[in-house]
Design a protein around this motif. Structure first.
Motif, PDB file in Angstrom:
ATOM      1  N   UNK A 178       3.466  14.902   1.115  1.00  0.00           N
ATOM      2  CA  UNK A 178       4.840  14.783   0.624  1.00  0.00           C
ATOM      3  C   UNK A 178       5.013  13.562  -0.274  1.00  0.00           C
ATOM      4  N   UNK A 179       4.521  12.418   0.179  1.00  0.00           N
ATOM      5  CA  UNK A 179       4.768  11.162  -0.529  1.00  0.00           C
ATOM      6  C   UNK A 179       3.671  10.792  -1.518  1.00  0.00           C
ATOM      7  N   UNK A 180       2.516  11.427  -1.392  1.00  0.00           N
ATOM      8  CA  UNK A 180       1.410  11.121  -2.292  1.00  0.00           C
ATOM      9  C   UNK A 180       0.432  10.138  -1.669  1.00  0.00           C
ATOM     10  N   UNK A 181      -0.812  10.232  -2.084  1.00  0.00           N
ATOM     11  CA  UNK A 181      -1.852   9.372  -1.526  1.00  0.00           C
ATOM     12  C   UNK A 181      -1.620   7.897  -1.848  1.00  0.00           C
ATOM     13  N   UNK A 182      -1.077   7.607  -3.028  1.00  0.00           N
ATOM     14  CA  UNK A 182      -0.847   6.210  -3.403  1.00  0.00           C
ATOM     15  C   UNK A 182       0.165   5.557  -2.470  1.00  0.00           C
ATOM     16  N   UNK A 183       1.259   6.269  -2.174  1.00  0.00           N
ATOM     17  CA  UNK A 183       2.273   5.720  -1.269  1.00  0.00           C
ATOM     18  C   UNK A 183       1.718   5.575   0.139  1.00  0.00           C
ATOM     19  N   UNK A 184       0.912   6.540   0.566  1.00  0.00           N
ATOM     20  CA  UNK A 184       0.301   6.468   1.892  1.00  0.00           C
ATOM     21  C   UNK A 184      -0.587   5.234   2.012  1.00  0.00           C
ATOM     22  N   UNK A 185      -1.427   4.995   1.022  1.00  0.00           N
ATOM     23  CA  UNK A 185      -2.305   3.830   1.057  1.00  0.00           C
ATOM     24  C   UNK A 185      -1.507   2.534   0.951  1.00  0.00           C
ATOM     25  N   UNK A 186      -0.442   2.562   0.154  1.00  0.00           N
ATOM     26  CA  UNK A 186       0.389   1.369   0.013  1.00  0.00           C
ATOM     27  C   UNK A 186       1.077   1.029   1.329  1.00  0.00           C
ATOM     28  N   UNK A 187       1.501   2.061   2.068  1.00  0.00           N
ATOM     29  CA  UNK A 187       2.141   1.829   3.362  1.00  0.00           C
ATOM     30  C   UNK A 187       1.162   1.188   4.341  1.00  0.00           C
ATOM     31  N   UNK A 188      -0.075   1.662   4.347  1.00  0.00           N
ATOM     32  CA  UNK A 188      -1.093   1.065   5.215  1.00  0.00           C
ATOM     33  C   UNK A 188      -1.344  -0.391   4.829  1.00  0.00           C
ATOM     34  N   UNK A 189      -1.409  -0.641   3.525  1.00  0.00           N
ATOM     35  CA  UNK A 189      -1.656  -2.004   3.057  1.00  0.00           C
ATOM     36  C   UNK A 189      -0.485  -2.920   3.405  1.00  0.00           C
ATOM     37  N   UNK A 190       0.752  -2.416   3.219  1.00  0.00           N
ATOM     38  CA  UNK A 190       1.925  -3.231   3.542  1.00  0.00           C
ATOM     39  C   UNK A 190       1.926  -3.590   5.027  1.00  0.00           C
ATOM     40  N   UNK A 191       1.624  -2.620   5.881  1.00  0.00           N
ATOM     41  CA  UNK A 191       1.591  -2.874   7.320  1.00  0.00           C
ATOM     42  C   UNK A 191       0.537  -3.921   7.661  1.00  0.00           C
ATOM     43  N   UNK A 192      -0.610  -3.857   6.989  1.00  0.00           N
ATOM     44  CA  UNK A 192      -1.678  -4.824   7.253  1.00  0.00           C
ATOM     45  C   UNK A 192      -1.276  -6.228   6.814  1.00  0.00           C
ATOM     46  N   UNK A 193      -0.671  -6.332   5.631  1.00  0.00           N
ATOM     47  CA  UNK A 193      -0.251  -7.649   5.125  1.00  0.00           C
ATOM     48  C   UNK A 193       0.844  -8.235   6.008  1.00  0.00           C
ATOM     49  N   UNK A 194       1.810  -7.406   6.406  1.00  0.00           N
ATOM     50  CA  UNK A 194       2.882  -7.887   7.272  1.00  0.00           C
ATOM     51  C   UNK A 194       2.333  -8.303   8.630  1.00  0.00           C
ATOM     52  N   UNK A 195       1.401  -7.539   9.171  1.00  0.00           N
ATOM     53  CA  UNK A 195       0.805  -7.886  10.465  1.00  0.00           C
ATOM     54  C   UNK A 195       0.101  -9.238  10.393  1.00  0.00           C
ATOM     55  N   UNK A 196      -0.617  -9.479   9.307  1.00  0.00           N
ATOM     56  CA  UNK A 196      -1.285 -10.777   9.153  1.00  0.00           C
ATOM     57  C   UNK A 196      -0.269 -11.903   9.045  1.00  0.00           C
TER      58      UNK A 196
END
Length: 203
Positions: A178-196
């Motif tokens: 639905x959202x596209x692979x780029x948005x999916x990967x960006x969401x994972x990256x955002x979660x990782x950066x925020x977690x750090x």
């Protein structure tokens, strides 16, 4: 004299591009994000657009998450069709955009759930094609209550109730389809950066 606020063109190009791609009043959303962010630095961001159908009405919603060095900025934007029971019926369609700023020290956690279809064929490193991102900082609390039970299956006594309290202020479901692979990967990256960032000592 009216307050003009920070200019949206001061936002990073990548953030402006993602807001524009969402297709939901990008000029309005960009201005609200810029006003909430001020002159702070963008460390990471995530833009998620969602369309829902309510009877015969199509409703659009966009969420913008911006991580700054010491705070999380959240912007929600929705549109509202006129109806007989709303005071703004004579105004026609109305859009609302709301911003919230949360100090990183108040963000209680980041939960990222990965949904993997056909797990027997899972490829290492792929992490599935769907995630659910949950962020909580205590503004919204939900209580799930159910009858308490004991270990005896024959017991008919009243053991009262038990429950859990959740503080998921934001829940975003993001899929590659639905959202596209780029948005999916960006969401994972955002979660990782925020977690750090949450793991760093507060100043």
């Amino acid at each position: 004299m009216s307050y003009a606020g920070p200019r949206s063109d001061a936002l990073p190009e990548a953030l402006l591009s993602d807001i524009d791609t969402s297709g939901y009043y990008p000029a309005l959303v960009s201005d609200v994000v810029a006003t909430a962010l001020g002159d702070d630095t963008v460390v990471s961001h995530l833009v998620h657009a969602e369309t829902t159908f309510d009877s015969e009405t199509v409703r659009r919603h966009v969420t913008v998450l911006v991580l700054a060095p010491h705070r999380l900025v959240v912007v929600h934007a929705d549109d509202h069709a006129p109806s007989a029971d709303t005071p703004a019926e004579h105004l026609g369609a109305v859009a609302t955009a709301t911003s919230e700023t949360i100090p990183l020290g108040r963000v209680r956690g980041v939960m990222l759930a990965h949904v993997v279809s056909a797990p027997e064929d899972y490829r290492p490193g792929s992490l599935g094609r769907e995630i659910t991102l949950k962020l909580g900082w205590g503004t919204v609390a939900a209580i799930d209550i159910m009858p308490a039970q004991c270990a005896d299956p024959q017991c008919e006594a009243d053991h009262g109730y038990e429950g859990t309290i959740g503080d998921d202020d934001i829940t975003l479901r993001i899929t590659g389809e639905v959202d596209g692979d780029d948005t999916l990967e960006q969401a994972k990256q955002f979660a990782a950066v925020l977690s750090r960032a949450l793991g760093q000592p507060t100043r």
